[in-house]
Design an enzyme around this catalytic site. Structure first.
Site, PDB file in Angstrom:
ATOM      1  N   ASP A  37       1.147  -1.096   0.114  1.00 49.05           N
ATOM      2  CA  ASP A  37       0.170   0.162   0.018  1.00 49.05           C
ATOM      3  C   ASP A  37       0.737   1.203  -0.047  1.00 49.05           C
ATOM      4  O   ASP A  37       0.369   2.443  -0.959  1.00 49.05           O
ATOM      5  CB  ASP A  37      -0.853   0.259   1.234  1.00 49.05           C
ATOM      6  CG  ASP A  37      -1.440  -1.220   1.121  1.00 49.05           C
ATOM      7  OD1 ASP A  37      -3.407  -0.822   1.303  1.00 49.05           O
ATOM      8  OD2 ASP A  37      -1.188  -2.066   1.651  1.00 49.05           O
ATOM      9  N   THR A  59      -6.771  -4.827   0.191  1.00 50.38           N
ATOM     10  CA  THR A  59      -5.931  -5.127   1.358  1.00 50.38           C
ATOM     11  C   THR A  59      -5.773  -7.035   1.084  1.00 50.38           C
ATOM     12  O   THR A  59      -4.967  -7.764   1.401  1.00 50.38           O
ATOM     13  CB  THR A  59      -4.915  -4.433   2.041  1.00 50.38           C
ATOM     14  OG1 THR A  59      -5.307  -2.779   1.109  1.00 50.38           O
ATOM     15  CG2 THR A  59      -4.242  -4.560   2.096  1.00 50.38           C
ATOM     16  N   ASP A  91     -12.374   4.612  -3.624  1.00 47.44           N
ATOM     17  CA  ASP A  91     -13.451   2.981  -3.912  1.00 47.44           C
ATOM     18  C   ASP A  91     -13.900   3.073  -4.579  1.00 47.44           C
ATOM     19  O   ASP A  91     -15.050   1.987  -5.586  1.00 47.44           O
ATOM     20  CB  ASP A  91     -13.768   2.879  -2.136  1.00 47.44           C
ATOM     21  CG  ASP A  91     -12.600   2.261  -1.454  1.00 47.44           C
ATOM     22  OD1 ASP A  91     -11.542   1.647  -2.021  1.00 47.44           O
ATOM     23  OD2 ASP A  91     -13.203   2.033  -0.321  1.00 47.44           O
TER      24      ASP A  91
HETATM   25 MG   LIG Z   1      -5.722   0.617  -0.228  1.00 50.32          MG
END
Ligand SMILES: [Mg+2]
Length: 376
Positions: free
Chosen positions: A58, A155, A313
């Protein structure tokens, strides 16, 4: 491809080209971490304050893309809204974690020429990398240009060797104008199937999808293999949503996790509309990718009360589905509003993405018909 050439002459040609290349680089970075060829084990996970996981991938992707965007467009012109900050990494106890991020980012930046981009003349130091992560602190809004980045979306999917995505979008005056979605475990040749354990020999077959608003088309490229280099734009092919509009034949996707998504409500809607197939539960924005590519017809997500959807998102996935011929709205049938900052403020109940208007109308109708009896 003719279509991709047309896109390259578009108003956002440079943004799209740089965006696709940095997402290709990010996918390569993630695959290397996942195979354990660089950095710590991919399942080395740190919990954030909200209990969601974060990994070296990330931070590394965010630092690398932030640095490349600043390099390509000038630091003063680049505003980035992104998921991660560098607080944990800056801690004195995180020295080895930061060292892993620094090594991973520099190894990836050294490959920039293979992707048609210019990397740094010498490796970046820890403070430059923390700086690149921390400067992604824009809050977006209705005015100007803002890049929106989810460095690793899903993730948990990444950690489990399942589906995950690198999502980059450009918002201009509140509208998503460029979307790039890297899907390292979503083969450009194979359909998504339920409960598949991803085979490592398919990892190299992931894809990057992209579009710019108003182009009326979306494209897909395979990930760059081994020592190959990016052929822009010749390696791209046009993607299109499914033509299935009969609910009996339709496949619907939803999130794997129940934490932020109400599966029983989705099941009720599916029943009302006459969907017969089991839901395809997929981590990350690969759900949008599946709609855009025609592997599924419907993506429904009804959040639990109090959960606020973040723009990173959705931004890239929404514009790709729309340009591939699909429809995305909130559960009340209104377009998603990316102009209100970090969150999709005013979102009505949930998100419905469909391959076409017929299925979309049926789903929205079922939401209205069933809402009173729901337990959200
Ligand atoms: Mg993320």
């Amino acid at each position: 491809m003719e279509g991709a050439d047309a896109s390259a002459s578009h108003k956002y040609a440079k943004e799209l080209q740089v965006g696709v290349r940095v997402v290709q680089m990010a996918c390569s970075l993630c695959q290397k971490l996942q195979k354990g060829s660089v950095g710590p084990s991919p399942d080395h996970v740190i919990s954030k304050d909200d209990d969601s996981p974060v990994t070296v991938a990330d931070w590394s992707v965010q630092a690398m893309i932030s640095w490349m965007l600043s390099e390509s467009f000038g630091r003063e012109n680049v505003s980035i809204v992104a998921e991660e900050d560098a607080q944990t990494l800056s801690d004195d106890s995180a020295t080895s974690l930061l060292a892993s991020v620094v090594a991973t980012v520099n190894e990836t930046l050294a490959m920039a020429p293979r992707f048609g981009l210019k990397g740094p003349t010498k490796p970046l130091g820890g403070s430059e990398i923390l700086d690149a992560i921390n400067c992604c602190n824009s809050t977006g809004g209705p005015v100007g240009r803002h890049w929106v980045l989810d460095p690793v979306d899903g993730t948990l999917g990444f950690v489990r060797g399942d589906q995950y995505a690198v999502a980059l979008a450009l918002i201009e005056n509140g509208q998503v104008v460029v979307g790039v979605l890297g899907c390292p475990n979503y083969s450009s040749k194979r359909k998504l199937v339920n409960n598949s354990s991803v085979r490592s020999d398919l990892w190299q077959e992931g894809c990057v999808m992209y579009t710019s608003k108003g182009s009326g088309q979306a494209w897909m490229q395979p990930l760059i293999q081994g020592h190959g280099s990016l052929e822009w734009p010749n390696s791209a092919s046009v993607i299109r949503v499914s033509s299935i509009d009969n609910p009996v034949m339709a496949t619907f996707c939803e999130p794997v996790e129940k934490t932020n998504s109400n599966h029983s409500y989705s099941a009720g809607i599916a029943h009302r509309v006459g969907l017969r197939k089991q839901p395809l539960r997929v981590y990350s924005m690969v759900k949008y990718a599946a709609i855009a590519r025609g592997d599924a017809e419907i993506y429904m997500k009804f959040a639990k009360a109090g959960y606020k959807e973040k723009i990173w998102d959705h931004a890239a996935g929404v514009v790709i589905v729309e340009e591939a011929g699909g429809v995305v709205t909130d559960a009340g049938g209104r377009p998603l509003d990316f102009s209100k900052g970090v969150y999709l403020e005013g979102l009505d109940r949930g998100i419905v993405a469909c391959s076409g208007v017929n299925l979309h109308e049926k789903i929205i109708g079922a939401v209205y018909a069933s809402w009173d009896s729901s337990h959200l």
